[in-house]
Design an enzyme around this catalytic site. Structure first.
Site, PDB file in Angstrom:
ATOM      1  N   TYR A  63     -16.350  17.033 -14.762  1.00  0.00           N
ATOM      2  CA  TYR A  63     -16.711  15.975 -14.892  1.00  0.00           C
ATOM      3  C   TYR A  63     -17.669  15.732 -13.650  1.00  0.00           C
ATOM      4  O   TYR A  63     -17.477  16.148 -12.490  1.00  0.00           O
ATOM      5  CB  TYR A  63     -15.501  14.985 -14.653  1.00  0.00           C
ATOM      6  CG  TYR A  63     -16.034  13.596 -14.394  1.00  0.00           C
ATOM      7  CD1 TYR A  63     -16.931  12.963 -15.381  1.00  0.00           C
ATOM      8  CD2 TYR A  63     -15.501  12.824 -13.061  1.00  0.00           C
ATOM      9  CE1 TYR A  63     -17.280  11.597 -15.070  1.00  0.00           C
ATOM     10  CE2 TYR A  63     -15.939  11.380 -13.035  1.00  0.00           C
ATOM     11  CZ  TYR A  63     -16.664  11.011 -13.783  1.00  0.00           C
ATOM     12  OH  TYR A  63     -17.375   9.580 -13.665  1.00  0.00           O
ATOM     13  N   ARG A 101       0.815  -1.251  -0.034  1.00  0.00           N
ATOM     14  CA  ARG A 101       0.055  -0.165  -0.145  1.00  0.00           C
ATOM     15  C   ARG A 101       0.787   1.271   0.207  1.00  0.00           C
ATOM     16  O   ARG A 101       0.597   2.188  -0.579  1.00  0.00           O
ATOM     17  CB  ARG A 101      -0.863   0.120   1.296  1.00  0.00           C
ATOM     18  CG  ARG A 101      -1.514   1.232   1.427  1.00  0.00           C
ATOM     19  CD  ARG A 101      -2.935   1.451   2.317  1.00  0.00           C
ATOM     20  NE  ARG A 101      -2.781   0.536   3.333  1.00  0.00           N
ATOM     21  CZ  ARG A 101      -1.989   0.714   4.602  1.00  0.00           C
ATOM     22  NH1 ARG A 101      -1.596   2.156   4.775  1.00  0.00           N
ATOM     23  NH2 ARG A 101      -2.038  -0.010   5.459  1.00  0.00           N
ATOM     24  N   ASP A 124      -7.127  18.833 -14.279  1.00  0.00           N
ATOM     25  CA  ASP A 124      -7.469  17.593 -14.622  1.00  0.00           C
ATOM     26  C   ASP A 124      -7.007  17.467 -16.060  1.00  0.00           C
ATOM     27  O   ASP A 124      -7.884  18.239 -16.895  1.00  0.00           O
ATOM     28  CB  ASP A 124      -9.042  17.326 -14.526  1.00  0.00           C
ATOM     29  CG  ASP A 124      -9.519  15.789 -14.685  1.00  0.00           C
ATOM     30  OD1 ASP A 124      -8.610  15.281 -15.443  1.00  0.00           O
ATOM     31  OD2 ASP A 124     -10.395  15.359 -14.150  1.00  0.00           O
ATOM     32  N   LYS A 154      -8.674   6.258 -18.895  1.00  0.00           N
ATOM     33  CA  LYS A 154      -9.030   6.757 -20.003  1.00  0.00           C
ATOM     34  C   LYS A 154      -7.883   6.581 -21.199  1.00  0.00           C
ATOM     35  O   LYS A 154      -7.299   5.497 -21.404  1.00  0.00           O
ATOM     36  CB  LYS A 154      -9.284   8.364 -20.028  1.00  0.00           C
ATOM     37  CG  LYS A 154     -10.332   8.331 -18.850  1.00  0.00           C
ATOM     38  CD  LYS A 154     -11.796   7.725 -19.263  1.00  0.00           C
ATOM     39  CE  LYS A 154     -12.647   7.288 -18.089  1.00  0.00           C
ATOM     40  NZ  LYS A 154     -12.842   8.034 -16.956  1.00  0.00           N
TER      41      LYS A 154
HETATM   42  N1  PLP Z   1     -11.752  13.179 -14.736  1.00  0.00           N
HETATM   43  C1  PLP Z   1     -12.351  13.227 -15.836  1.00  0.00           C
HETATM   44  C2  PLP Z   1     -12.304  14.220 -16.660  1.00  0.00           C
HETATM   45  C3  PLP Z   1     -13.148  11.999 -16.155  1.00  0.00           C
HETATM   46  O1  PLP Z   1     -13.540  12.063 -17.322  1.00  0.00           O
HETATM   47  C4  PLP Z   1     -13.491  10.884 -15.190  1.00  0.00           C
HETATM   48  C5  PLP Z   1     -14.198   9.835 -15.439  1.00  0.00           C
HETATM   49  O2  PLP Z   1     -14.791   9.831 -16.460  1.00  0.00           O
HETATM   50  C6  PLP Z   1     -12.718  11.115 -13.830  1.00  0.00           C
HETATM   51  C7  PLP Z   1     -11.845  12.216 -13.653  1.00  0.00           C
HETATM   52  C8  PLP Z   1     -12.909  10.084 -13.045  1.00  0.00           C
HETATM   53  O3  PLP Z   1     -11.934   8.872 -13.152  1.00  0.00           O
HETATM   54  P1  PLP Z   1     -12.128   7.363 -12.859  1.00  0.00           P
HETATM   55  O4  PLP Z   1     -13.545   6.879 -13.591  1.00  0.00           O
HETATM   56  O5  PLP Z   1     -11.276   6.625 -13.354  1.00  0.00           O
HETATM   57  O6  PLP Z   1     -12.437   7.468 -11.310  1.00  0.00           O
END
Ligand code: PLP
Length: 388
Positions: free
Chosen positions: A101, A49, A173, A198
């Site tokens: 998001y 961890r 992000d 992604k």
């Molecule tokens: N940030 C963005 C721009 C996203 O599109 C997403 C998920 O679609 C996330 C964060 C969250 O990521 P996760 O689904 O891997 O937890």
């Protein structure tokens, strides 16, 4: 010889690091625990961890690509977003974009309701509004550009300058573009967060995330929290993500070429009211995207004239585009933000962010562009009856 080009960093990540068997590709270290040589003699790793060699290779690769000092690999993208919230105390203000998001929005609003910090939701395309909120001296400002799902572009350099003057840390992000197409730390940000689920992994077989900091001390503080809360990524996911990362440069080229070909072909389709893609000359963020990005990415959204009925019709008639959450995989996906990715936002917040019922979001994959275009045009042709 220069070895700092993105494609070289991505491909060479972890290569030739095996000390024991000279394996070219680094092995997966699945062990949860590590032997101590003797009383209080810890090696580099003691418990998975807290630290794991496979995860470290990935963290280093992402940090190198972002130009940061520390890369922390988390179990999900949301874990990465939650991790940066650990920097906030109850009187601290967090500034977020009004169109981030939906899962991030849900997390921030619910933590704020529990009194863990204060929250300001701002349209960051309006720099006057950003300057105004900075008067409240936030502790942390989150930027998401291009935004999800409307692909709005905000000025990272200017927002970071305003935040810095106000004493606020900034986090970007960078999920939609990856460090190959946008380098927020070089534009003035302190932190980058990713859903590596992604494009970074790119094969839709891992859910994971990452946080990269420019500053080592901030990186240590966040790494301490990641271990403390227990949100570090698994070795197997890290191995797969490291493998996916190696092809990111070539995948992105194809992703982008396909997206560009699609928007050009769909530009005058009678079923479409608007196309949101920063690569289009008439996109309001086009100039800024051309300046601060090194590519326009492969995410785009379409506003259908026939509203939700047209959306249903389109989904029923597509054969290649799969109706599914997520994005950034090699396969093309389509989704309905209002009922899927952004369902965590109430209707009012969705409408404020410009997310209407007729909006669909496309994650353009790396299949043959002509096949993708013909799938979309023939499905859209069948939905013309719903045109208002
Ligand atoms: N940030 C963005 C721009 C996203 O599109 C997403 C998920 O679609 C996330 C964060 C969250 O990521 P996760 O689904 O891997 O937890």
């Amino acid at each position: 010889m220069s070895q700092d080009k993105a494609a070289t960093i991505a491909v060479r990540a972890g290569i030739n690091t095996d000390q024991h068997h000279s394996a070219v590709v680094p092995p997966i270290h699945l062990s949860s625990t590590y032997r101590l040589e003797g009383y209080n003699q810890k090696g580099d790793y003691d418990y998975s961890r807290s630290g794991n060699p496979t995860r470290s290779s990935l963290g280093k690769a992402i940090a190198d690509l972002e130009g940061g000092s520390t890369g922390i690999v988390t179990s999900t993208g949301m874990a990465a977003i939650h991790l940066i919230c650990q920097l906030l105390s109850k009187d601290d203000l967090l500034v977020i974009p009004h169109d981030c998001y939906g899962g991030s929005y849900r997390l921030f609003t619910h933590l704020q309701k529990r009194g863990l910090f204060k929250l300001a939701v701002v349209d960051q395309t309006n720099l006057d509004d950003v300057a105004e909120v900075m008067k409240q001296k936030p502790r942390l400002t989150l930027i998401e550009t291009p935004s999800n799902p409307l692909l709005r572009i905000v000025d990272i350099t200017k927002i970071c300058e305003l935040a810095k003057q106000a004493g606020s840390l900034t986090a970007v992000d960078n999920t939609f573009l990856t460090p190959l197409l946008q380098k927020p730390l070089a534009l003035g940000a302190d932190i980058v967060v990713h859903s590596t689920t992604k494009f970074v992994n790119g094969h839709s077989d891992v859910v994971a995330g990452a946080v990269v900091t420019k500053d080592t001390e901030l990186g240590e503080e966040l790494a301490w929290w990641a271990n403390c809360i227990g949100i570090t990524g698994s070795p197997f996911d890290s191995f797969l993500t490291l493998r996916g990362l190696k092809t990111l440069p070539v995948r992105l080229k194809q992703h982008q070429a396909n997206a560009q070909a699609i928007v050009e072909q769909l530009a005058n389709h009678p079923a479409i009211d608007a196309i949101y893609y920063p690569g289009l000359g008439d996109h309001p963020g086009h100039q800024l995207a051309a300046k601060q990005q090194s590519g326009f990415g492969s995410m785009l959204s379409l506003e259908l004239k026939g509203g939700v009925d047209a959306v249903r019709c389109l989904f029923d008639n597509l054969e290649l585009f799969t109706l599914a959450q997520s994005l950034g995989g090699v396969e093309s996906l389509i989704s309905h933000p209002s009922t899927m990715t952004h369902a965590g936002m109430d209707l009012e917040a969705q409408l404020t962010a410009g997310i209407k019922p007729g909006l669909v979001r496309l994650s353009v994959g790396i299949e043959d562009a002509d096949d993708l275009i013909s799938d979309l045009t023939s499905a859209l042709d069948k939905c013309l009856a719903f045109k208002e």
